[in-house]
Scaffold this motif. Structure first.
Motif, PDB file in Angstrom:
ATOM      1  N   ALA A 141      -4.402 -12.084   4.288  1.00 23.65           N
ATOM      2  CA  ALA A 141      -3.158 -11.621   3.649  1.00 23.65           C
ATOM      3  C   ALA A 141      -3.364 -10.252   3.003  1.00 23.65           C
ATOM      4  CB  ALA A 141      -2.698 -12.642   2.610  1.00 23.65           C
ATOM      5  N   LYS A 142      -4.542 -10.050   2.410  1.00 25.37           N
ATOM      6  CA  LYS A 142      -4.808  -8.758   1.753  1.00 25.37           C
ATOM      7  C   LYS A 142      -4.786  -7.618   2.772  1.00 25.37           C
ATOM      8  CE  LYS A 142      -8.093  -6.028  -0.860  1.00 25.37           C
ATOM      9  NZ  LYS A 142      -9.476  -5.849  -1.291  1.00 25.37           N
ATOM     10  N   THR A 143      -5.384  -7.858   3.948  1.00 22.16           N
ATOM     11  CA  THR A 143      -5.401  -6.812   4.978  1.00 22.16           C
ATOM     12  C   THR A 143      -3.974  -6.462   5.394  1.00 22.16           C
ATOM     13  OG1 THR A 143      -7.566  -7.510   5.795  1.00 22.16           O
ATOM     14  CG2 THR A 143      -6.202  -6.199   7.292  1.00 22.16           C
ATOM     15  N   LYS A 144      -3.143  -7.475   5.592  1.00 17.60           N
ATOM     16  CA  LYS A 144      -1.751  -7.225   6.007  1.00 17.60           C
ATOM     17  C   LYS A 144      -1.018  -6.407   4.940  1.00 17.60           C
ATOM     18  CE  LYS A 144      -1.670 -11.409   8.790  1.00 17.60           C
ATOM     19  NZ  LYS A 144      -1.096 -12.702   9.088  1.00 17.60           N
ATOM     20  N   TRP A 145      -1.290  -6.730   3.677  1.00 23.26           N
ATOM     21  CA  TRP A 145      -0.676  -5.984   2.564  1.00 23.26           C
ATOM     22  C   TRP A 145      -1.142  -4.532   2.574  1.00 23.26           C
ATOM     23  CZ3 TRP A 145      -3.412  -4.270  -1.992  1.00 23.26           C
ATOM     24  CH2 TRP A 145      -2.586  -3.734  -2.988  1.00 23.26           C
ATOM     25  N   LEU A 146      -2.438  -4.329   2.798  1.00 20.11           N
ATOM     26  CA  LEU A 146      -2.977  -2.969   2.838  1.00 20.11           C
ATOM     27  C   LEU A 146      -2.391  -2.175   4.007  1.00 20.11           C
ATOM     28  CD1 LEU A 146      -6.742  -3.678   2.007  1.00 20.11           C
ATOM     29  CD2 LEU A 146      -5.187  -2.296   0.621  1.00 20.11           C
ATOM     30  N   VAL A 147      -2.366  -2.788   5.201  1.00 20.64           N
ATOM     31  CA  VAL A 147      -1.848  -2.084   6.383  1.00 20.64           C
ATOM     32  C   VAL A 147      -0.405  -1.655   6.149  1.00 20.64           C
ATOM     33  CG1 VAL A 147      -1.227  -2.303   8.818  1.00 20.64           C
ATOM     34  CG2 VAL A 147      -3.376  -3.275   8.004  1.00 20.64           C
ATOM     35  N   LYS A 148       0.424  -2.582   5.694  1.00 24.35           N
ATOM     36  CA  LYS A 148       1.849  -2.279   5.503  1.00 24.35           C
ATOM     37  C   LYS A 148       2.050  -1.211   4.439  1.00 24.35           C
ATOM     38  CE  LYS A 148       3.304  -6.843   7.095  1.00 24.35           C
ATOM     39  NZ  LYS A 148       3.810  -8.176   6.718  1.00 24.35           N
ATOM     40  N   GLY A 149       1.271  -1.290   3.353  1.00 27.32           N
ATOM     41  CA  GLY A 149       1.398  -0.295   2.286  1.00 27.32           C
ATOM     42  C   GLY A 149       0.961   1.082   2.719  1.00 27.32           C
ATOM     43  N   VAL A 150      -0.186   1.159   3.398  1.00 23.43           N
ATOM     44  CA  VAL A 150      -0.713   2.450   3.854  1.00 23.43           C
ATOM     45  C   VAL A 150       0.229   3.090   4.863  1.00 23.43           C
ATOM     46  CG1 VAL A 150      -2.538   3.491   5.262  1.00 23.43           C
ATOM     47  CG2 VAL A 150      -3.151   2.015   3.348  1.00 23.43           C
ATOM     48  N   VAL A 151       0.656   2.322   5.855  1.00 20.67           N
ATOM     49  CA  VAL A 151       1.526   2.873   6.901  1.00 20.67           C
ATOM     50  C   VAL A 151       2.859   3.332   6.310  1.00 20.67           C
ATOM     51  CG1 VAL A 151       2.809   2.312   9.005  1.00 20.67           C
ATOM     52  CG2 VAL A 151       0.423   1.603   8.768  1.00 20.67           C
ATOM     53  N   LYS A 152       3.408   2.545   5.390  1.00 21.97           N
ATOM     54  CA  LYS A 152       4.680   2.949   4.762  1.00 21.97           C
ATOM     55  C   LYS A 152       4.481   4.186   3.896  1.00 21.97           C
ATOM     56  CE  LYS A 152       8.643   1.184   2.132  1.00 21.97           C
ATOM     57  NZ  LYS A 152       9.576   2.015   2.924  1.00 21.97           N
ATOM     58  N   GLY A 153       3.350   4.270   3.184  1.00 16.98           N
ATOM     59  CA  GLY A 153       3.072   5.443   2.357  1.00 16.98           C
ATOM     60  C   GLY A 153       2.966   6.709   3.190  1.00 16.98           C
ATOM     61  N   ILE A 154       2.236   6.626   4.311  1.00  7.66           N
ATOM     62  CA  ILE A 154       2.101   7.786   5.204  1.00  7.66           C
ATOM     63  C   ILE A 154       3.461   8.155   5.775  1.00  7.66           C
ATOM     64  CG2 ILE A 154       1.171   8.552   7.434  1.00  7.66           C
ATOM     65  CD1 ILE A 154      -1.317   6.812   6.797  1.00  7.66           C
TER      66      ILE A 154
END
Length: 742
Positions: A141-154
């Motif tokens: 779950a943490k990885t999914k949260w990181l991926v979504k946050g990073v991609v949305k931030g970029i």
């Protein structure tokens, strides 16, 4: 100055990340004990993030010279390369790993903002961005949260700022579960002779801070990036900056306008370590000093302390030294763009930085002693070959059974659904890739991004590459492969490789086995860059990418490479064009599955050496592909990399919904032929009318090649057996990542 009662101790210095011998050296430099503000200054400027104290001895061995170089490597905000016709390209890659591990959205967004500021402070208008992202186990779950946050931030920052994101890479492995890697690349164009420099000189010239107000976000960010990630890292959230892309867009236009006006002596982005970094580096480079009044710095919070103002990494800010007498001209430009433009000091000839607040001298330090190449410490760290290295070398291919009869479909389907192989469409669709009308790959995919340079026939060809599994298996060979693959991607797109920037992501440099990986990677990068004549223009070192639980991440020296395409008509794409076209493999098939995704993920064998690679062979193959493109003898070109031949065939089939029918080489194992990742191989398609010229050209150059089969209308066929329908493979490939994340 602050009274003696408040002078910090050695314990304070240690808490700020300084070593006891560094604390002693600071006292020698000052001739007295430092006050807290001064100690804070040294702690950030001597952090690894700013000083490269643990890496510079090896970075100096990298090739940095070329007739195309317009700026000394590592001495400006970004590298600068001559494109010809009076045009230059500024480009650079940097990490924002630690902030993204804690606050993925702002961490990634401000990484994008920072790298673009490095480009436009050179006087170049950014035209394209790439990114290289690494995450842990996608099932967490943490990885999914990181991926979504990073991609949305970029996406949110880049899209709002108005620069297209034209490519990149995303990779998953358990080693990145605590410490993801977020590496951002940007490239921009300027007219040669109109570039700006990060320098300060001229006694009495005014010093301005421009852009956003200074807040408490990002304080100590450089120090935070110079330590391991721990359970307590989340307590350092103030070290993560907050970005505003709309403010940055205004700052871009104002910066380019003031550089064009010709009243700028020097300009530097306020990235890591904020005001103290810009004032010290510009002063040291120009062999001058500054007197700065911190009371005049526009701030977001009341009663900010001197060290908070000096160390803040608030975004969208620049330090500019203007020609004396042209102050009003500078203010007028920034007023037009509704941005702060405050004179906070003047240039002196003392070579010292004197900081005042409310009329009191709060810090007095020599500029040169703070910076890389001056008095900042330089260390030769111990390094030692890790035990696993020889264990990996013991791998024998015969220890793994070859594919069983009928198993090709199963292995292929596994890879089509693997997040490291599957399309990154879910990521790419969140980025605006077409703004600026320059992306030449929108409807015609190539191995590298091809971006039009407006007002010219030229295009830049850019890519970011690194298979960190290879580097972990063998740092020297793995990093040489990363350079070679970047060059291969550019050549397969029709371009000529000209230079690189790098983002060196490693664990703790005080661990001898980690430092051995770093040294090996530098050696590999050096030999490959010399072979391809691609000097290193600069980049970024990111150490301490490790946690107490999981240890270091795979050594990840991300290579950002720039190439030039002189004529758009010579652009080459990777997609199969016509049914009946012939499919060839240029390069030699090798009985090798080492470090392949197939071996690592499908077979579950984690310990193997780097894949087969020969630098001279690689050069010959790239030369052959370049000549085939120039003579228009091929329809498509796609390098073989992650997943091997069968994945490359599928990727070339998808864009136009084609199929293929090929036969395996019976001289080697079937899994090695179809899924091995031996280097220096390119998949091409050829029109039957050009078959004879194609074959004679390669024979004349002594290049090994083999006929595989034909482009067909639908299914994927190997040795007469349908291993997958076009539609099934495409569905898996294009939706697997989104399904895994949701």
């Amino acid at each position: 100055m602050e009274s003696n009662e408040s002078l910090p101790t050695l314990e304070t210095a240690k808490k700020l990340g300084l070593l006891p011998e560094e604390y002693d050296r600071i006292q020698e430099i000052l001739g007295r004990k430092p006050n807290f503000t001064e100690l804070s200054i040294f702690s950030v400027m001597w952090s690894e993030h700013c000083s490269y104290k643990n890496s510079i001895v090896w970075l100096k061995t990298l090739p940095k010279d070329s007739p195309r170089m317009l700026a000394k490597a590592g001495e400006e905000n970004a590298g600068l390369v001559d494109l010809g016709d009076g045009l230059g390209c500024a480009f650079k890659i940097e990490s924002h790993n630690h902030p993204s591990a804690l606050e993925p959205y702002q961490g990634a967004a401000t990484g994008v903002g920072g790298i673009n500021r490095d480009i436009f402070t050179m006087g170049a208008r950014p035209i394209a961005q790439l990114n290289s992202l690494r995450f842990g186990n996608i099932e967490l779950a943490k990885t999914k949260w990181l991926v979504k946050g990073v991609v949305k931030g970029i996406g949110d920052y880049g899209n709002a700022f108005g620069i297209p994101t034209v490519g990149g890479e995303v990779f998953f492995d358990d080693c990145y579960s605590t410490n993801p890697l977020v590496n951002a690349f940007s490239a921009g164009i300027l007219q040669v002779g109109k570039q700006a420099s990060a320098i300060s000189y001229g006694v009495g010239n005014p010093v301005f801070i421009v852009g956003s107000a200074t807040g408490k976000d990002g304080i100590g960010g450089a120090s935070f990036a110079s330590e391991d990630i721990t359970e307590k890292s989340s307590e350092k959230l103030p070290a993560v900056q907050v970005g505003d892309p709309f403010q940055e867009k205004l700052l871009l236009e104002a910066t380019l306008e003031i550089i064009e006006a010709g009243c700028v002596i020097g300009i530097q982005d306020m990235g890591a370590a904020g005001i103290i970094c810009s004032t010290s580096e510009m002063s040291a480079k120009g062999e001058h000093g500054m007197i700065i009044d911190l009371s005049k710095v526009p701030t977001r919070q009341l009663n900010m302390k001197p060290f908070e103002i000096l160390l803040s990494e608030s975004q969208e800010r620049m330090l500019i030294v203007v020609q004396k007498g042209r102050e009003e001209e500078a203010k007028k430009i920034f007023d037009k763009w509704d941005l702060n433009c405050e004179q906070i000091g003047v240039v002196t000839d003392t070579k010292r930085l004197e900081f005042y607040q409310d009329g009191k001298l709060v810090a007095d330090v020599p500029a040169d002693d703070l910076v890389l190449g001056g008095g900042a410490p330089i260390y030769h760290r111990e390094y030692r070959e890790p035990a696993y290295y020889q264990e990996f070398k013991k791998f024998k291919i015969d220890s793994v059974p070859d594919l069983a009869p009928g198993e090709i479909s199963k292995a292929f389907d596994f890879l089509m659904n693997h997040p490291n192989i599957a399309s990154k469409k879910w990521v790419a669709e969140q980025y605006d890739s077409s703004i600026g009308r320059a992306n030449r790959n929108t409807n015609a995919p190539s191995d590298a991004a091809v971006v039009k340079v407006h007002g010219s026939n030229k295009s830049i060809v850019i890519t970011v590459d690194c298979n960190s599994r290879y580097v972990n298996a063998d740092p020297e060979e793995g990093c040489a492969i990363a350079v070679a693959e970047a060059a291969r991607n550019i050549v397969c797109s029709g371009g000529v490789p000209v230079a690189i920037t790098n983002c060196l992501n490693f664990g703790n440099p005080y661990v001898p086995e980690v430092y051995w990986q770093f040294v090996g990677a530098i050696k590999g990068m050096r030999k490959a860059c010399l072979a391809f004549e691609t000097p290193v223009t600069g980049g970024n070192v990111s150490f301490y990418n490790q946690s107490s639980d999981e240890g270091p991440v795979f050594p990840t020296p991300t290579i950002g490479m720039l190439g030039i395409l002189e004529e758009a008509s010579k652009k080459m794409t990777l997609d199969f064009k016509e049914e009946g076209d012939l499919i060839y493999l240029v390069g030699e098939s090798v009985n090798d599955i080492a470090s392949s995704e197939y071996l690592y993920s499908y077979k579950g064998v984690k310990a193997s050496p780097a894949p087969h690679f020969n630098l001279e062979t690689e050069q010959n193959i790239q030369g052959a592909i370049a000549s085939l493109i120039q003579q228009t003898l091929i329809q498509s070109a796609h390098d073989l990399s992650d997943g091997g031949l069968l994945v490359a065939l599928a990727e070339s089939s998808f864009p136009r919904k084609k199929g293929f029918s090929i036969n395996c080489d019976t001289n080697i194992r079937q899994d090695a032929f179809l899924f091995g990742e031996a280097q220096s191989r390119v998949l091409v398609s050829v029109s039957p009318a050009k078959q004879a010229d194609f074959e004679s050209t390669l024979k004349n150059q002594g290049i090994v090649f083999s006929a595989l089969g034909n482009v067909t209308g639908s299914d994927f066929v190997v040795d007469g057996q349908v291993i997958s329908s076009q539609s099934k493979a495409s569905e898996s490939f294009h939706t697997a990542l989104e399904k895994a994340l949701n």
